[in-house]
Design an enzyme around this catalytic site. Structure first.
Site, PDB file in Angstrom:
ATOM      1  N   SER A 132      -0.549   2.771  -6.336  1.00 39.70           N
ATOM      2  CA  SER A 132       0.276   1.703  -6.910  1.00 39.70           C
ATOM      3  C   SER A 132      -0.544   0.561  -7.480  1.00 39.70           C
ATOM      4  O   SER A 132      -0.089  -0.143  -8.386  1.00 39.70           O
ATOM      5  CB  SER A 132       1.247   1.157  -5.857  1.00 39.70           C
ATOM      6  OG  SER A 132       0.546   0.642  -4.731  1.00 39.70           O
ATOM      7  N   ASP A 141       0.130  -9.182   0.045  1.00 42.44           N
ATOM      8  CA  ASP A 141       0.335  -8.444   1.286  1.00 42.44           C
ATOM      9  C   ASP A 141      -0.967  -7.885   1.839  1.00 42.44           C
ATOM     10  O   ASP A 141      -0.961  -7.064   2.755  1.00 42.44           O
ATOM     11  CB  ASP A 141       1.345  -7.312   1.076  1.00 42.44           C
ATOM     12  CG  ASP A 141       0.872  -6.280   0.045  1.00 42.44           C
ATOM     13  OD1 ASP A 141      -0.214  -6.468  -0.557  1.00 42.44           O
ATOM     14  OD2 ASP A 141       1.594  -5.293  -0.174  1.00 42.44           O
ATOM     15  N   HIS A 150      -1.884  -5.229  -2.318  1.00 47.04           N
ATOM     16  CA  HIS A 150      -1.553  -5.232  -3.752  1.00 47.04           C
ATOM     17  C   HIS A 150      -1.982  -6.547  -4.396  1.00 47.04           C
ATOM     18  O   HIS A 150      -1.528  -7.614  -3.974  1.00 47.04           O
ATOM     19  CB  HIS A 150      -0.047  -5.025  -3.934  1.00 47.04           C
ATOM     20  CG  HIS A 150       0.425  -3.706  -3.405  1.00 47.04           C
ATOM     21  ND1 HIS A 150       0.884  -3.546  -2.116  1.00 47.04           N
ATOM     22  CD2 HIS A 150       0.483  -2.477  -3.989  1.00 47.04           C
ATOM     23  CE1 HIS A 150       1.216  -2.276  -1.922  1.00 47.04           C
ATOM     24  NE2 HIS A 150       0.980  -1.608  -3.045  1.00 47.04           N
TER      25      HIS A 150
END
Length: 210
Positions: free
Chosen positions: A17, A188, A191
């Site tokens: 991601s 977090d 990311h």
């Protein structure tokens, strides 16, 4: 070690991601909105007539085994001239959040298999981006026991395969200290924020002398 972006080269970014950043949910933005897009924009601004093609095949949630499963279709069949890989934090994340363990040996063996396959094209260049973690909770400091050996594996593989190495973990953790808060680099811990992505893009293009 640097990379050479020759005219009309195809540059492939692979990962999870952190690399994907919206490219799957927004078909009109195939490079996503993260460091891949920023790096491509920086290269195009510096070399507007180069004809370099950038391709993003990051998939959120991927671990190294997932890359292996789709490597032929999403990497080798594209015949890239430069392959940039950022993978590993989900192998750590899943251990602590889901109890799904990727052994260090499996991680190294699968990663080496990916790079060996790329080397089927003798002129293909490799960029290995260290997985990284900028702890924002006390729990995440404990994750380093699992992640740090994966970072060391990437460093060894960069040496073994004569790849350019982007030492992202140290870069981003130092940036967090400079910024005064880890959340300014990765909200977090995993990311990147827009600032974190910009720092990654700047470091990536620096490997190409830009």
């Amino acid at each position: 070690m640097t990379i050479s972006l020759h005219r009309s080269a195809t540059v492939l970014f692979q990962g999870d991601s952190i690399t994907e950043v919206g490219r799957l949910s927004e078909p009109d933005n195939p490079l996503g909105h993260g460091y891949v897009r920023l790096a491509a924009d920086r290269v195009r601004a510096a070399r507007p007539d180069s004809g370099i093609t950038f391709v993003n095949r990051g998939v959120g949630g991927d671990r190294v085994s997932d890359l292996c499963a789709r490597w032929r279709e999403d990497a080798l069949d594209l015949k890239p001239d430069v392959v940039s890989v950022l993978i590993g934090v989900n192998d750590t994340w899943c251990r602590y959040r889901a109890g799904e363990v990727t052994s260090q040996r499996s991680y190294e063996d699968d990663y080496r298999a990916l790079l060996t396959a790329v080397r089927e094209r003798p002129d293909a260049q490799l960029v290995l981006v260290e997985p990284f973690l900028i702890p924002v909770t006390e729990e995440q400091w404990g994750w380093r026991e699992d992640l740090d050996p994966r970072i060391h594996t990437v460093r060894r593989l960069a040496e073994e395969f004569d790849a350019a190495l982007l030492a992202a973990d140290g870069l981003l953790n130092q940036a967090a200290r400079t910024a005064g808060s880890p959340e300014r680099i990765a909200g977090d811990g995993v990311h990147p924020t827009p600032l974190g992505h910009r720092l990654l893009a700047e470091a990536w293009t620096a490997l190409a002398g830009l």
